[in-house]
Design an enzyme around this catalytic site. Structure first.
Site, PDB file in Angstrom:
ATOM      1  N   GLN A   1      13.513  -8.648  -4.556  1.00 49.77           N
ATOM      2  CA  GLN A   1      14.090  -7.377  -4.991  1.00 49.77           C
ATOM      3  C   GLN A   1      15.111  -6.834  -4.015  1.00 49.77           C
ATOM      4  O   GLN A   1      15.903  -5.942  -4.368  1.00 49.77           O
ATOM      5  CB  GLN A   1      12.986  -6.347  -5.208  1.00 49.77           C
ATOM      6  CG  GLN A   1      12.280  -5.908  -3.929  1.00 49.77           C
ATOM      7  CD  GLN A   1      11.075  -5.033  -4.193  1.00 49.77           C
ATOM      8  OE1 GLN A   1      10.043  -5.498  -4.639  1.00 49.77           O
ATOM      9  NE2 GLN A   1      11.221  -3.740  -3.914  1.00 49.77           N
TER      10      GLN A   1
ATOM     11  N   CYS B   1      10.367  -3.031  -7.646  1.00 49.88           N
ATOM     12  CA  CYS B   1       9.215  -3.913  -7.819  1.00 49.88           C
ATOM     13  C   CYS B   1       8.661  -3.860  -9.237  1.00 49.88           C
ATOM     14  O   CYS B   1       8.225  -4.869  -9.791  1.00 49.88           O
ATOM     15  CB  CYS B   1       8.132  -3.540  -6.819  1.00 49.88           C
ATOM     16  SG  CYS B   1       7.572  -1.820  -6.957  1.00 49.88           S
TER      17      CYS B   1
ATOM     18  N   HIS C   1       3.178  -0.041  -5.490  1.00 47.45           N
ATOM     19  CA  HIS C   1       3.924  -1.296  -5.587  1.00 47.45           C
ATOM     20  C   HIS C   1       3.469  -2.082  -6.814  1.00 47.45           C
ATOM     21  O   HIS C   1       2.264  -2.223  -7.057  1.00 47.45           O
ATOM     22  CB  HIS C   1       3.683  -2.118  -4.321  1.00 47.45           C
ATOM     23  CG  HIS C   1       4.529  -3.351  -4.193  1.00 47.45           C
ATOM     24  ND1 HIS C   1       5.896  -3.348  -4.382  1.00 47.45           N
ATOM     25  CD2 HIS C   1       4.194  -4.642  -3.891  1.00 47.45           C
ATOM     26  CE1 HIS C   1       6.377  -4.577  -4.177  1.00 47.45           C
ATOM     27  NE2 HIS C   1       5.358  -5.366  -3.893  1.00 47.45           N
TER      28      HIS C   1
ATOM     29  N   ASN D   1       4.502 -11.785  -5.462  1.00 49.86           N
ATOM     30  CA  ASN D   1       5.251 -10.620  -4.993  1.00 49.86           C
ATOM     31  C   ASN D   1       6.739 -10.816  -5.280  1.00 49.86           C
ATOM     32  O   ASN D   1       7.155 -11.880  -5.759  1.00 49.86           O
ATOM     33  CB  ASN D   1       4.991 -10.423  -3.494  1.00 49.86           C
ATOM     34  CG  ASN D   1       5.282  -9.012  -3.022  1.00 49.86           C
ATOM     35  OD1 ASN D   1       5.638  -8.132  -3.817  1.00 49.86           O
ATOM     36  ND2 ASN D   1       5.145  -8.768  -1.740  1.00 49.86           N
TER      37      ASN D   1
END
Length: 352
Positions: free
Chosen positions: A154, A160, A298, A318
């Site tokens: 990102q 996110c 997140h 992630n």
């Protein structure tokens, strides 16, 4: 009521304790330096030279540059502090390790402010579908089954939520019989950030809001509408080329290990976690099993689990690049209730 991710304000006690120890060691180092013969290089000077070379190697690896000598000095100090903390943490027998990564020249407060700008407020799960818990396998990994695209980054944007959304839609699209396609986070950043859908681009957003946008509009590919790390005007021409659609989204029963397991057994699942901890900023590998709160800030993607391992864990994709963690992934221990890092609090998934 839905809201946006805010950042926690308290530093970790364990980190303060470590730096107290480091301060004591520094005093001891000064005393030792005084005792060294003037004809030899002091241990403190030799250590400083070694640490500066480590920092220059770090700058080369991650292509870092700083605008002034003052900024260089500040980043070097932060890097030294983080490196010392990592070394001590990794001697304490935890189930996971920390390591130097692209965020090692950032203070804890900087990291939170830049990469975790918003907060998920508690929401009521309104469209829950209770899933079959009986026939679920003891372990699943969608990364080995072709349902997960490569790890993305990102960058300098708090988007996110968009990466969690595209990850779950990519998985659902593939598992419904289509070719796996990398979908456009930039479309969500540019086009769902308005009064209709309520996201805020690089300042944060919610996966459920992004699902609502895709239900209404569809979504194009990453190749057609590439990621830019900034919010721009919605490109209607690119948006018109739809590469995937969904018909609805479903909330997983919150704070329920068995239901999240059943959901992940059928597809990758969007979740929110509290990531404003050094366990995330400097994570290198292993299974995070404590020191993680439930102030969700997140968006990530659960792509698997292993309930035969000890400890049992969730495998999480992630959006901080493949240099972070376990090639872009983190493992989080399974725990009843809200779960480690709040991972079981607000899961949801789309249906094609």
């Amino acid at each position: 009521m839905e809201g946006y991710f805010a950042v926690g304000t308290q530093a970790k006690t364990s980190k303060k304790t470590v730096f107290a120890v480091l301060g004591l060691l520094a005093v001891v180092g000064v005393v030792a330096t005084i005792a060294v013969s003037s004809s030899s290089v002091s241990p403190a000077l030799a250590q400083f030279a070694f640490e500066e070379q480590e920092f220059r190697d770090y700058m080369d690896k991650y292509q870092k540059s700083y605008e002034s000598d003052e900024e260089y000095g500040m980043r070097f100090k932060i890097f030294r502090d983080n490196s010392a903390y990592i070394r001590i943490f990794n001697t304490l027998g935890n189930s996971w390790t920390l390591g130097v990564n692209q965020y090692a020249d950032m203070s804890f407060s900087e990291f939170k402010a830049k990469y975790l700008p918003t907060k998920f407020q508690p929401k009521e799960a309104t469209n829950v579908a209770m899933l079959d818990e009986v026939s679920v396998p003891s372990q699943v990994d969608w990364t080995t089954k072709g349902a997960v695209t490569a790890v993305k980054n990102q960058g300098n944007c708090g988007s996110c939520w968009a990466f969690s959304t595209t990850g779950s839609v990519e998985g659902a699209w593939f598992l419904s019989g289509h070719t796996l396609v990398s979908l456009s986070e930039q479309e969500l950043v540019d086009c769902s950030s308005n009064s209709i859908y309520g996201n805020q681009g690089c300042k944060g957003g919610l996966m459920d809001n992004a699902f609502k946008y895709i239900i209404a509009q569809g979504i194009t590919s990453e190749a057609n509408y590439p990621y830019q790390q900034v919010q721009g005007a919605c490109n209607k021409i690119k948006v018109a080329q739809v590469n995937a659609t969904i018909s609805k989204y479903t909330d997983v029963a919150p704070d329920n290990v068995a239901q999240l397991q059943a959901a992940v057994a059928q597809q990758p699942i969007s979740v929110a976690v509290e990531a404003n901890q050094d366990s995330w900023q400097l994570y290198k590998g292993g299974i995070v099993s404590k020191d993680c709160g439930t102030a969700l800030d997140h968006g990530v993607l659960v792509v698997g689990y292993n309930f035969t391992n000890s400890p049992q864990y969730w495998k999480v994709k992630n959006s901080w690049g493949a240099d972070w963690g376990e090639q872009g992934y983190i493992r989080i221990a399974v725990k009843a209730g809200a779960g480690i890092c709040g991972i079981q609090m607000q899961p949801s998934y789309p249906t094609v």
